[in-house]
Design an enzyme around this catalytic site. Sequence first.
Site, PDB file in Angstrom:
ATOM      1  N   TYR A  93      42.476  48.963  48.632  1.00  0.00           N
ATOM      2  CA  TYR A  93      43.028  47.900  47.808  1.00  0.00           C
ATOM      3  C   TYR A  93      43.844  48.417  46.619  1.00  0.00           C
ATOM      4  CZ  TYR A  93      39.612  45.020  50.301  1.00  0.00           C
ATOM      5  OH  TYR A  93      38.883  44.379  51.264  1.00  0.00           O
ATOM      6  N   HIS A 121      46.422  42.033  44.191  1.00  0.00           N
ATOM      7  CA  HIS A 121      45.198  41.582  43.518  1.00  0.00           C
ATOM      8  C   HIS A 121      44.654  42.628  42.553  1.00  0.00           C
ATOM      9  CE1 HIS A 121      43.294  37.820  43.684  1.00  0.00           C
ATOM     10  NE2 HIS A 121      42.381  38.015  44.605  1.00  0.00           N
ATOM     11  N   ASN A 167      36.063  37.843  43.760  1.00  0.00           N
ATOM     12  CA  ASN A 167      35.485  36.508  43.644  1.00  0.00           C
ATOM     13  C   ASN A 167      34.163  36.471  42.891  1.00  0.00           C
ATOM     14  OD1 ASN A 167      37.700  35.856  45.155  1.00  0.00           O
ATOM     15  ND2 ASN A 167      36.574  35.044  46.897  1.00  0.00           N
ATOM     16  N   ASN A 175      40.630  33.159  41.515  1.00  0.00           N
ATOM     17  CA  ASN A 175      39.209  33.170  41.839  1.00  0.00           C
ATOM     18  C   ASN A 175      38.373  34.068  40.936  1.00  0.00           C
ATOM     19  OD1 ASN A 175      39.361  31.268  43.886  1.00  0.00           O
ATOM     20  ND2 ASN A 175      39.694  32.794  45.487  1.00  0.00           N
TER      21      ASN A 175
END
Length: 201
Positions: free
Chosen positions: A28, A33, A80, A126
């Site tokens: 990631y 994000h 989240n 989120n």
Amino acid sequence: MFNRFKKSFAPSGIEYLIVGLGNPGDRYANTRHNAGFIAIDALAKELGVQVKRIKYKSLCGEGELEGRRVLLMKPSTYMNLSGQAVCEAMQFYKIPPEKTIILFDDISLDVGKMRIRQKGSDGGHNGMKNIIYLSGSDQFPRIKIGVGHKPHPDYNLADWVLSAFSKEEREKIDDTALRACKALHLMVQENYQLAMSKYNG
């Protein structure tokens, strides 16, 4: 709900939490994000801090910014559930939301744009949604880092925010991360209006 955070700082001397949101793991690292993680890494480099101590469900590092002791955080909970990490650190250090600065990605802003806000809603993000829900407060100062709009309205949102930056986009994000660091110097001095006038855009 957030009265437990009222004391300005704990005996440890930590006065501010500076939290970048993202997802842990190499897969990631260069995704949209993870713009918050990228900004925290830039601040850590500037301050000569290593953000690698595992605590509060995060990678953490302590440093000093404008004479204030700050804890840099990169939650390891996945996006989240960011509130679990943030609230745990807030409770331990008795830091109120007003001294917990959150940096995160924003798909409503073009890549490289930046928006500073002193408080506000989750805006559909989120990570912020979970932080606000678990803390019971929306009084978190924040820096929103533009990562670009979805290519078209039907594009899956999760696929978009987990997509990688192009080389050109990453250069813009790295520049924005440096601007975010400059803004943070003002924000920990509570000079929010000056930070917004200088660095929003």
